[in-house]
Design an enzyme around this catalytic site. Structure first.
Site, PDB file in Angstrom:
ATOM      1  N   LYS A  18       0.827  -1.218   0.000  1.00  0.00           N
ATOM      2  CA  LYS A  18       0.000   0.000   0.000  1.00  0.00           C
ATOM      3  C   LYS A  18       0.853   1.256   0.000  1.00  0.00           C
ATOM      4  O   LYS A  18       0.595   2.186  -0.766  1.00  0.00           O
ATOM      5  CB  LYS A  18      -0.924   0.041   1.236  1.00  0.00           C
ATOM      6  CG  LYS A  18      -1.924  -1.095   1.302  1.00  0.00           C
ATOM      7  CD  LYS A  18      -2.864  -0.929   2.501  1.00  0.00           C
ATOM      8  CE  LYS A  18      -2.175  -0.941   3.842  1.00  0.00           C
ATOM      9  NZ  LYS A  18      -1.627  -2.255   4.249  1.00  0.00           N
ATOM     10  N   ARG A  93      -9.742   1.475   9.009  1.00  0.00           N
ATOM     11  CA  ARG A  93      -9.347   0.094   9.271  1.00  0.00           C
ATOM     12  C   ARG A  93     -10.398  -0.652  10.072  1.00  0.00           C
ATOM     13  O   ARG A  93     -10.236  -1.850  10.306  1.00  0.00           O
ATOM     14  CB  ARG A  93      -8.092   0.131  10.139  1.00  0.00           C
ATOM     15  CG  ARG A  93      -6.810  -0.307   9.519  1.00  0.00           C
ATOM     16  CD  ARG A  93      -5.747  -0.026  10.573  1.00  0.00           C
ATOM     17  NE  ARG A  93      -4.588  -0.839  10.411  1.00  0.00           N
ATOM     18  CZ  ARG A  93      -3.539  -0.502   9.670  1.00  0.00           C
ATOM     19  NH1 ARG A  93      -3.537   0.611   8.992  1.00  0.00           N
ATOM     20  NH2 ARG A  93      -2.504  -1.292   9.628  1.00  0.00           N
ATOM     21  N   ARG A 132      11.608  -6.573   5.112  1.00  0.00           N
ATOM     22  CA  ARG A 132      11.559  -5.190   5.598  1.00  0.00           C
ATOM     23  C   ARG A 132      12.056  -5.100   7.044  1.00  0.00           C
ATOM     24  O   ARG A 132      12.675  -4.109   7.431  1.00  0.00           O
ATOM     25  CB  ARG A 132      10.123  -4.657   5.492  1.00  0.00           C
ATOM     26  CG  ARG A 132      10.033  -3.177   5.781  1.00  0.00           C
ATOM     27  CD  ARG A 132       8.677  -2.620   5.426  1.00  0.00           C
ATOM     28  NE  ARG A 132       7.669  -2.954   6.406  1.00  0.00           N
ATOM     29  CZ  ARG A 132       6.375  -2.657   6.298  1.00  0.00           C
ATOM     30  NH1 ARG A 132       5.935  -2.037   5.215  1.00  0.00           N
ATOM     31  NH2 ARG A 132       5.524  -2.983   7.224  1.00  0.00           N
ATOM     32  N   ARG A 138      11.610  -2.244  11.613  1.00  0.00           N
ATOM     33  CA  ARG A 138      10.341  -1.896  12.257  1.00  0.00           C
ATOM     34  C   ARG A 138       9.975  -2.961  13.278  1.00  0.00           C
ATOM     35  O   ARG A 138       9.886  -4.135  12.947  1.00  0.00           O
ATOM     36  CB  ARG A 138       9.251  -1.793  11.185  1.00  0.00           C
ATOM     37  CG  ARG A 138       8.769  -0.381  10.967  1.00  0.00           C
ATOM     38  CD  ARG A 138       7.763  -0.307   9.855  1.00  0.00           C
ATOM     39  NE  ARG A 138       6.461  -0.830  10.219  1.00  0.00           N
ATOM     40  CZ  ARG A 138       5.378  -0.698   9.465  1.00  0.00           C
ATOM     41  NH1 ARG A 138       5.466  -0.048   8.316  1.00  0.00           N
ATOM     42  NH2 ARG A 138       4.230  -1.193   9.843  1.00  0.00           N
ATOM     43  N   ARG A 149      -0.819  -9.085  13.090  1.00  0.00           N
ATOM     44  CA  ARG A 149      -1.361  -7.980  12.270  1.00  0.00           C
ATOM     45  C   ARG A 149      -2.255  -8.523  11.160  1.00  0.00           C
ATOM     46  O   ARG A 149      -3.277  -7.919  10.828  1.00  0.00           O
ATOM     47  CB  ARG A 149      -0.217  -7.142  11.681  1.00  0.00           C
ATOM     48  CG  ARG A 149       0.376  -6.184  12.721  1.00  0.00           C
ATOM     49  CD  ARG A 149       1.769  -5.741  12.348  1.00  0.00           C
ATOM     50  NE  ARG A 149       1.830  -4.971  11.128  1.00  0.00           N
ATOM     51  CZ  ARG A 149       2.915  -4.873  10.359  1.00  0.00           C
ATOM     52  NH1 ARG A 149       4.021  -5.513  10.702  1.00  0.00           N
ATOM     53  NH2 ARG A 149       2.896  -4.138   9.279  1.00  0.00           N
TER      54      ARG A 149
HETATM   55  P1  ADP Z   1       0.543  -2.116   7.876  1.00  0.00           P
HETATM   56  O1  ADP Z   1      -0.610  -1.782   7.000  1.00  0.00           O
HETATM   57  O2  ADP Z   1       1.691  -2.715   7.133  1.00  0.00           O
HETATM   58  O3  ADP Z   1       0.149  -2.895   9.095  1.00  0.00           O
HETATM   59  P2  ADP Z   1       0.703   0.640   8.800  1.00  0.00           P
HETATM   60  O4  ADP Z   1       1.898   1.498   8.681  1.00  0.00           O
HETATM   61  O5  ADP Z   1      -0.499   0.995   8.001  1.00  0.00           O
HETATM   62  O6  ADP Z   1       1.227  -0.820   8.445  1.00  0.00           O
HETATM   63  O7  ADP Z   1       0.262   0.538  10.326  1.00  0.00           O
HETATM   64  C1  ADP Z   1       1.170   0.229  11.360  1.00  0.00           C
HETATM   65  C2  ADP Z   1       0.436   0.249  12.710  1.00  0.00           C
HETATM   66  O8  ADP Z   1      -0.078   1.566  12.954  1.00  0.00           O
HETATM   67  C3  ADP Z   1      -0.783  -0.669  12.813  1.00  0.00           C
HETATM   68  O9  ADP Z   1      -0.442  -1.998  13.148  1.00  0.00           O
HETATM   69  C4  ADP Z   1      -1.571   0.036  13.916  1.00  0.00           C
HETATM   70  O10 ADP Z   1      -1.032  -0.240  15.195  1.00  0.00           O
HETATM   71  C5  ADP Z   1      -1.329   1.503  13.614  1.00  0.00           C
HETATM   72  N1  ADP Z   1      -2.387   2.056  12.721  1.00  0.00           N
HETATM   73  C6  ADP Z   1      -2.197   2.552  11.472  1.00  0.00           C
HETATM   74  N2  ADP Z   1      -3.356   2.979  10.942  1.00  0.00           N
HETATM   75  C7  ADP Z   1      -4.308   2.728  11.868  1.00  0.00           C
HETATM   76  C8  ADP Z   1      -5.717   2.909  11.907  1.00  0.00           C
HETATM   77  N3  ADP Z   1      -6.402   3.442  10.884  1.00  0.00           N
HETATM   78  N4  ADP Z   1      -6.383   2.523  13.034  1.00  0.00           N
HETATM   79  C9  ADP Z   1      -5.737   1.995  14.065  1.00  0.00           C
HETATM   80  N5  ADP Z   1      -4.408   1.776  14.102  1.00  0.00           N
HETATM   81  C10 ADP Z   1      -3.695   2.135  13.016  1.00  0.00           C
END
Ligand code: ADP
Length: 198
Positions: A18, A93, A132, A138, A149
Site C-alpha cells: 500500500k 481500518r 523489511r 520496524r 497484524r
Molecule cells: P501495515 O498496514 O503494514 O500494518 P501501517 O503502517 O499501516 O502498516 O500501520 C502500522 C500500525 O499503525 C498498525 O499496526 C496500527 O497499530 C497503527 N495504525 C495505522 N493505521 C491505523 C488505523 N487506521 N487505526 C488503528 N491503528 C492504526
C-alpha cells in the site's frame, strides 16, 4: 474542502504494498497520500503525547484505538492540502472508522471516489515483511507480530471491503508483480470506475 477532487482509499493486508503504491498514485493524481501508520510512527519517534499513547498498540500489532485515530485523521483532512482530494493508506481500518469518515465527508458535501483493494497472499506478505524487518528494523515486522497484524486485518479490516463493495466503489487488484505493473493495474481498475488523473 470542495466536492470536486479525487478521494481514494487503499486497502489490503500489511505487506501488500500500500505504501509503495500510495506514493506513486499521490504523484499521478496530484493529491497528498495520508498514511495513519506513518503519522503514528512519526509521533512515536518524537515521543509526542499521541505517540506515547499509540506505541504499545503498534508494537503489539494491534490497532490503535479508534478515538485516537479518528481525531488524528480529522485534523489531517482539515488541512488545506486535502481540499482538492487525498489518498488514504491504512485508514479506515475498522467499521467505527468508516462511520467517522462517512460523517466527516458528508459534513463537507464530499464522498470517496474509489477503494483500491490490494490483494496479496499471506505467505507472500509475511516474506516481504521479514525482508523489511531486516532492512528497516520496524518493531512490528517481527514474525509473530506480523501474523497477529494479519489476523487483526482479517477480523477488523477485511469486512470493510464488503461494505465498500455494496457502494460500488471497490476495484480488486493483484498486488503481486513489479511495482510499475501493479500501478498499471490500479490505473486500469480505477478507469473502470471513471476515476482518471486530471
Ligand atoms: P501495515 O498496514 O503494514 O500494518 P501501517 O503502517 O499501516 O502498516 O500501520 C502500522 C500500525 O499503525 C498498525 O499496526 C496500527 O497499530 C497503527 N495504525 C495505522 N493505521 C491505523 C488505523 N487506521 N487505526 C488503528 N491503528 C492504526
Amino acid at each position: 474542502m470542495s466536492a470536486a477532487g479525487t478521494r481514494l482509499l487503499l486497502i489490503g493486508p500489511p505487506g501488500a504494498g500500500k505504501g509503495t503504491q500510495a506514493s506513486v498514485l499521490s504523484t499521478t493524481f496530484d493529491v497528498p497520500a495520508i498514511s495513519t501508520g506513518d503519522i503514528f510512527r512519526h509521533n512515536v519517534a518524537h515521543e509526542t503525547p499521541l505517540g506515547l499513547q499509540a506505541k504499545a498498540f503498534m508494537d503489539a500489532g494491534d490497532n490503535v484505538p479508534d478515538s485516537l485515530t479518528n481525531d488524528l485523521i480529522t485534523d489531517r483532512l482539515e488541512q488545506a492540502d486535502c481540499a482538492g482530494g487525498f489518498l488514504l493508506d491504512g485508514y479506515p481500518r475498522t467499521t467505527d472508522q468508516v462511520r467517522h469518515l462517512d460523517a466527516f465527508l458528508a459534513g463537507h458535501d464530499a464522498a470517496m471516489n474509489a477503494v483500491v483493494q490490494l490483494v496479496a497472499d499471506p505467505d507472500v506478505v509475511v516474506e516481504r515483511l521479514q525482508k523489511r524487518a531486516i532492512e528497516q528494523g520496524r518493531a512490528d515486522d517481527d514474525e509473530s507480530v506480523v501474523r497477529h497484524r494479519l489476523e487483526v486485518y482479517q477480523e477488523q479490516t477485511a469486512p470493510l471491503i464488503d461494505l465498500y463493495t455494496t457502494r460500488g466503489l471497490v476495484v480488486a487488484i493483484d498486488g503481486i508483480g513489479e511495482i510499475s505493473e501493479v500501478t498499471q493495474r490500479i490505473l486500469e481498475g480505477l478507469q473502470t470506475l471513471g476515476v482518471t488523473p486530471a
